[in-house]
Design a protein around this motif. Structure first.
Motif, PDB file in Angstrom:
ATOM      1  N   PRO A   3     -31.755  -4.327 -11.972  1.00  0.00           N
ATOM      2  CA  PRO A   3     -30.743  -5.463 -11.137  1.00  0.00           C
ATOM      3  C   PRO A   3     -29.431  -5.385 -11.451  1.00  0.00           C
ATOM      4  N   ILE A   4     -28.326  -5.443 -10.847  1.00  0.00           N
ATOM      5  CA  ILE A   4     -26.961  -5.268 -10.950  1.00  0.00           C
ATOM      6  C   ILE A   4     -26.547  -6.825 -11.462  1.00  0.00           C
ATOM      7  N   LYS A   5     -26.465  -6.946 -12.693  1.00  0.00           N
ATOM      8  CA  LYS A   5     -26.010  -8.261 -13.304  1.00  0.00           C
ATOM      9  C   LYS A   5     -24.655  -8.294 -13.892  1.00  0.00           C
ATOM     10  N   LYS A   6     -24.087  -7.185 -14.354  1.00  0.00           N
ATOM     11  CA  LYS A   6     -22.883  -7.215 -15.280  1.00  0.00           C
ATOM     12  C   LYS A   6     -21.988  -5.968 -14.240  1.00  0.00           C
ATOM     13  N   VAL A   7     -20.934  -6.312 -13.958  1.00  0.00           N
ATOM     14  CA  VAL A   7     -20.029  -5.454 -12.898  1.00  0.00           C
ATOM     15  C   VAL A   7     -18.792  -5.357 -13.583  1.00  0.00           C
ATOM     16  N   LEU A   8     -18.095  -4.090 -13.663  1.00  0.00           N
ATOM     17  CA  LEU A   8     -16.713  -4.007 -14.121  1.00  0.00           C
ATOM     18  C   LEU A   8     -16.024  -3.575 -13.002  1.00  0.00           C
ATOM     19  N   ILE A   9     -14.814  -4.404 -12.697  1.00  0.00           N
ATOM     20  CA  ILE A   9     -13.981  -3.945 -11.609  1.00  0.00           C
ATOM     21  C   ILE A   9     -12.617  -3.719 -12.145  1.00  0.00           C
ATOM     22  N   GLY A  10     -12.042  -2.625 -11.969  1.00  0.00           N
ATOM     23  CA  GLY A  10     -10.695  -2.270 -12.170  1.00  0.00           C
ATOM     24  C   GLY A  10      -9.599  -2.768 -11.320  1.00  0.00           C
ATOM     25  N   LEU A  11      -8.560  -3.284 -11.986  1.00  0.00           N
ATOM     26  CA  LEU A  11      -7.545  -3.882 -11.307  1.00  0.00           C
ATOM     27  C   LEU A  11      -6.191  -2.942 -11.677  1.00  0.00           C
ATOM     28  N   ASP A  12      -5.073  -2.854 -10.996  1.00  0.00           N
ATOM     29  CA  ASP A  12      -3.996  -2.215 -11.410  1.00  0.00           C
ATOM     30  C   ASP A  12      -2.870  -3.013 -10.901  1.00  0.00           C
ATOM     31  N   LEU A  13      -2.753  -4.319 -10.662  1.00  0.00           N
ATOM     32  CA  LEU A  13      -1.883  -5.202 -10.255  1.00  0.00           C
ATOM     33  C   LEU A  13      -0.890  -4.742  -9.274  1.00  0.00           C
ATOM     34  N   THR A  14      -1.606  -4.070  -8.223  1.00  0.00           N
ATOM     35  CA  THR A  14      -0.930  -3.922  -7.009  1.00  0.00           C
ATOM     36  C   THR A  14      -1.564  -4.501  -5.787  1.00  0.00           C
ATOM     37  N   GLU A  15      -1.028  -4.230  -4.473  1.00  0.00           N
ATOM     38  CA  GLU A  15      -1.736  -4.823  -3.452  1.00  0.00           C
ATOM     39  C   GLU A  15      -3.417  -4.260  -3.276  1.00  0.00           C
ATOM     40  N   LEU A  16      -3.609  -3.447  -3.960  1.00  0.00           N
ATOM     41  CA  LEU A  16      -5.114  -2.898  -4.109  1.00  0.00           C
ATOM     42  C   LEU A  16      -5.941  -4.287  -4.691  1.00  0.00           C
ATOM     43  N   ASP A  17      -5.579  -4.862  -5.660  1.00  0.00           N
ATOM     44  CA  ASP A  17      -6.118  -5.901  -6.290  1.00  0.00           C
ATOM     45  C   ASP A  17      -7.091  -7.008  -5.191  1.00  0.00           C
ATOM     46  N   LYS A  18      -6.291  -7.025  -4.071  1.00  0.00           N
ATOM     47  CA  LYS A  18      -6.772  -7.953  -3.071  1.00  0.00           C
ATOM     48  C   LYS A  18      -8.128  -7.697  -2.549  1.00  0.00           C
ATOM     49  N   GLU A  29     -21.315 -13.701  -4.578  1.00  0.00           N
ATOM     50  CA  GLU A  29     -22.037 -14.686  -3.327  1.00  0.00           C
ATOM     51  C   GLU A  29     -23.364 -13.994  -2.999  1.00  0.00           C
ATOM     52  N   ARG A  30     -23.407 -12.818  -3.054  1.00  0.00           N
ATOM     53  CA  ARG A  30     -24.505 -12.028  -2.243  1.00  0.00           C
ATOM     54  C   ARG A  30     -25.552 -11.202  -3.069  1.00  0.00           C
ATOM     55  N   SER A  31     -25.216 -11.280  -4.384  1.00  0.00           N
ATOM     56  CA  SER A  31     -26.149 -10.456  -5.319  1.00  0.00           C
ATOM     57  C   SER A  31     -26.395 -11.415  -6.450  1.00  0.00           C
ATOM     58  N   ASN A  32     -27.270 -10.745  -7.543  1.00  0.00           N
ATOM     59  CA  ASN A  32     -27.633 -11.156  -8.911  1.00  0.00           C
ATOM     60  C   ASN A  32     -26.675 -11.419  -9.825  1.00  0.00           C
ATOM     61  N   VAL A  33     -25.249 -10.917  -9.567  1.00  0.00           N
ATOM     62  CA  VAL A  33     -24.391 -10.546 -10.558  1.00  0.00           C
ATOM     63  C   VAL A  33     -23.963 -11.918 -11.387  1.00  0.00           C
ATOM     64  N   GLU A  34     -24.067 -11.654 -12.611  1.00  0.00           N
ATOM     65  CA  GLU A  34     -24.040 -12.918 -13.541  1.00  0.00           C
ATOM     66  C   GLU A  34     -22.645 -12.702 -14.135  1.00  0.00           C
ATOM     67  N   ASP A  35     -22.026 -11.492 -14.561  1.00  0.00           N
ATOM     68  CA  ASP A  35     -21.023 -11.415 -15.222  1.00  0.00           C
ATOM     69  C   ASP A  35     -20.003 -10.425 -14.377  1.00  0.00           C
ATOM     70  N   LYS A  81     -16.272 -20.204  -4.620  1.00  0.00           N
ATOM     71  CA  LYS A  81     -16.395 -20.901  -6.081  1.00  0.00           C
ATOM     72  C   LYS A  81     -17.420 -19.757  -6.853  1.00  0.00           C
ATOM     73  N   GLN A  82     -16.913 -19.186  -7.887  1.00  0.00           N
ATOM     74  CA  GLN A  82     -17.666 -18.181  -8.466  1.00  0.00           C
ATOM     75  C   GLN A  82     -18.805 -18.676  -9.246  1.00  0.00           C
ATOM     76  N   LYS A  83     -20.087 -18.094  -8.867  1.00  0.00           N
ATOM     77  CA  LYS A  83     -21.284 -18.413  -9.366  1.00  0.00           C
ATOM     78  C   LYS A  83     -21.233 -17.512 -10.698  1.00  0.00           C
ATOM     79  N   ALA A  84     -20.644 -16.420 -10.571  1.00  0.00           N
ATOM     80  CA  ALA A  84     -20.539 -15.317 -12.070  1.00  0.00           C
ATOM     81  C   ALA A  84     -19.664 -15.705 -13.025  1.00  0.00           C
ATOM     82  N   LYS A  85     -19.550 -15.396 -14.169  1.00  0.00           N
ATOM     83  CA  LYS A  85     -18.577 -15.508 -14.972  1.00  0.00           C
ATOM     84  C   LYS A  85     -17.682 -14.519 -15.033  1.00  0.00           C
ATOM     85  N   ILE A  86     -16.419 -14.955 -15.124  1.00  0.00           N
ATOM     86  CA  ILE A  86     -15.095 -14.008 -14.952  1.00  0.00           C
ATOM     87  C   ILE A  86     -14.473 -13.833 -16.257  1.00  0.00           C
TER      88      ILE A  86
END
Length: 307
Positions: A3-18, A29-35, A81-86
């Motif tokens: 299962p995918i529970k921990k996800v790492l998302i890269g941000l660069d503080l540009t419009e791509l972050d949207k 919303e659509r997965s078992n992601v916890e963090d 409303k996030q179900k995962a911990k941010i």
């Protein structure tokens, strides 16, 4: 499939972050992601020691400033409303190195990174992460809207494509079973076909029938959870099977491509798999997930020692 529970998302503080934050909402919303860990890497925070003595809190202030910007960006773009911990993390150094170290330390299941419209830099970063990471990788083109109701899974009926199909099924099951999975096999007419006494077209038909037979054996071993799965067969005529995959994805309006990666070592692109490698190079407009069994990367620790 893990299962995918921990996800790492890269941000660069540009419009791509949207785009990245909208996908974070989708995953929550659509997965078992916890963090969900958002990571920003400062590339030019090299301060001479003499200046650090004079301004000892300079680096800490810069890191805090960037973390505050990340939080504000998240609040600006997140609509659910996030179900995962941010979590928010700011680091200093080379982007790929920091992402790889962080993913190992935090036991990340999937890395999510954006691809800019001008993809030279992000394309090379994606390739390095796909080769080195000991987890799956999801590449999101800039401006893509989060939607996965039609997924293309290129398959050669190997164990690696089994992983990709299992991941597609998992996504579909979290999407109220509205997702259609299209499994594509690209076959090639081998040199020397004429020695069989058949024409090129006749032997192409033989190859297709053989692929259909292999698919029936292959799909029986996979639990598709009653998800709608369709097989399509494409004949490669230009010695580039990945272009056939991209063409098919665009033809069916797929909003994701999922491909399996070989997971034995990461010292060369060969072990990533030539198809995954090539898709990363040429796929600039469709989300691409490279699925690797978590931890199946014997070269990862050796690579860390070199950093």
């Amino acid at each position: 499939m893990y299962p995918i529970k921990k996800v790492l998302i890269g941000l660069d503080l540009t419009e791509l972050d949207k785009t990245m934050i909208e996908f974070a909402d989708f995953l929550a919303e659509r997965s078992n992601v916890e963090d969900i860990h958002f990571l920003y890497v400062i590339k030019n925070l090299q301060v001479p020691q003499d200046l650090l003595k004079e301004y000892p809190d300079m680096i800490d202030k810069v890191i805090q400033e960037k973390e505050n910007e990340m939080r504000k960006t998240f609040l600006d773009y997140s609509k659910t409303k996030q179900k995962a911990k941010i979590h928010f993390q700011v680091q200093n150094g080379r982007i790929a190195d920091n992402i790889l170290k962080f993913s190992k330390t935090e036991d990340i299941d999937m890395i999510v990174m954006g691809r800019r419209e001008k993809a030279e830099l992000s394309g090379s970063l994606a390739q390095r992460l796909a080769r080195r990471a000991a987890c799956s990788l999801l590449i999101i083109p800039e401006g893509t809207k989060p939607k996965m109701d039609k997924i293309l899974v290129p398959s050669d009926f190997s164990e690696y494509s089994t992983l990709a199909i299992e991941e597609a099924v998992e996504i579909a099951s979290k999407n109220d079973f509205k997702t259609e999975i299209i499994i594509q096999n690209v076959f090639t007419v081998p040199s020397g076909y004429h020695y069989t006494g058949k024409t090129f077209e006749e032997f192409a038909n033989v190859m297709k029938k053989n692929a259909e037979k292999d698919y029936k054996k292959f799909i029986k071993k996979i639990d598709t959870k009653d998800i709608k799965v369709k097989a399509v067969y494409s004949q490669d005529i230009n010695d580039d099977v990945t272009s056939d995959m991209i063409d098919k994805a665009r033809e069916i309006n797929a909003n994701a491509i999922i491909v399996g990666a070989k997971g034995r070592t990461a010292t060369t692109a060969f072990f990533l798999g030539s198809i995954a490698e090539r898709l990363i190079q040429i796929d600039h407009d469709i989300p691409l997930m490279v699925v690797r069994p978590k931890g199946k990367n014997a070269g990862f620790m050796e690579f860390l020692k070199e950093l």
